[in-house]
Design an enzyme around this catalytic site. Structure first.
Site, mmCIF file in Angstrom:
data_model
loop_
_atom_site.group_PDB
_atom_site.id
_atom_site.type_symbol
_atom_site.label_atom_id
_atom_site.label_comp_id
_atom_site.label_asym_id
_atom_site.label_seq_id
_atom_site.Cartn_x
_atom_site.Cartn_y
_atom_site.Cartn_z
ATOM 1 N N SER A 184 0.825 -1.204 0.000
ATOM 2 C CA SER A 184 0.000 0.000 0.000
ATOM 3 C C SER A 184 0.866 1.264 0.000
ATOM 4 O O SER A 184 1.658 1.472 -0.922
ATOM 5 C CB SER A 184 -0.956 -0.042 1.189
ATOM 6 N N ASP A 229 -10.012 -3.071 -5.458
ATOM 7 C CA ASP A 229 -9.468 -2.551 -4.198
ATOM 8 C C ASP A 229 -10.363 -1.422 -3.677
ATOM 9 O O ASP A 229 -10.590 -0.440 -4.384
ATOM 10 C CB ASP A 229 -8.047 -2.038 -4.447
ATOM 11 N N HIS A 263 -8.062 -5.207 -0.882
ATOM 12 C CA HIS A 263 -6.864 -4.445 -0.540
ATOM 13 C C HIS A 263 -5.879 -5.361 0.161
ATOM 14 O O HIS A 263 -6.061 -5.728 1.329
ATOM 15 C CB HIS A 263 -7.206 -3.258 0.353
#
Length: 264
Positions: free
Chosen positions: A77, A203, A232
């Protein structure tokens, strides 16, 4: 290995990757972003999606301590955004020989807006803001006289928090300026080492329209692993829930090990 927003290296997803690396004969190093290792850092600044200074410092340290050994990077991320930006900044001079990223929030502005809507986005936003507020309170003595933290403690979205605190504290004009200058997409064309980009088009954090299909296709050093599903940093696989594993972690480790051993 770099974790995501408000994570730390002892989270299961992070420690799991370090275990996979160890099992493949690779020495893993986890980098906690400032304030994410269990105690506040000692300066007023926090960390953010475009801050590559700490990654550069740790990389220099590893090069000095282990001369001749190849260095790779895995980022989740926000941590993946930092890695890709760092690689683009260094270009052919990158001391990192290969990298893999998982669910980078490409299009930081659009991603921050996306996370403010929907059930999953709302849950993520609530979690992130609670954690960020705790850190602001813990650093209050350092921040007094530098920035008015009151509005940040009442921010309802990540964009609002970034506009009030993240941007001015780290030298940006506002949240839009912070997002534009920190977005990894602007640095992809200059990456000159192998990099695997694992992304999910469903996501709930990253904007699907911001996934850099064209930029990745135009750079032969980048490998796209853009899946229609996975959430995610999800990509769960396995015959039964209690024996499930994360498919993306294994792919990232295999990619990294393959390229690092070629540099040994």
């Amino acid at each position: 290995m770099l974790h995501g927003l408000e994570g730390y290296i002892r989270r299961p997803y992070a420690s799991g990757v370090l275990t996979r690396l160890f099992d493949r004969g690779v020495r893993g190093v986890g980098l906690n972003f400032r304030g994410c290792g269990g105690e506040p850092n000692r300066t007023a600044r926090f960390y953010h999606a475009g801050d590559t200074g700490d990654l550069a410092f740790v990389t220099r340290h590893l090069r000095h301590r282990y001369p001749g050994r190849p260095i790779g990077a895995i980022g989740f991320s926000l941590g993946g955004n930092v890695i890709l930006k760092y690689l683009g900044e260094r270009g052919a001079d990158s001391p990192i020989a290969a990298a893999a990223t998982i669910c980078v929030p490409f299009g930081l502005a659009a991603s921050c807006d996306r996370i403010s809507h929907g059930l999953m986005g709302g849950l993520y936003t609530s979690y992130f803001l609670r954690s960020l507020r705790r850190k602001v309170r813990a650093k209050q003595p350092l921040l007094d006289g530098i920035i008015d933290t009151g509005p940040a403690l009442h921010a309802r979205t990540l964009r609002e928090f970034d506009d009030i605190l993240t941007a001015p504290l780290h030298g940006f004009a506002d949240a839009d300026d912070y997002y534009a200058r920190s977005d990894a997409r602007a640095f992809l064309a200059r990456i000159r080492v192998p990099a695997l980009l694992i992304q999910s088009r469903d996501d709930p954090i990253s904007s699907p329209v911001a996934i850099p299909d064209e930029q990745v296709a135009a750079n032969p050093h980048l490998v796209a692993a853009f899946a229609p599903g996975g959430g995610h940093a999800g990509f769960v696989e396995g015959p039964v829930p209690w024996r499930a594993s994360i498919h993306a972690d294994g792919e990232a480790v295999r990619f990294l090990v393959h390229h690092l051993r070629g540099k040994s």
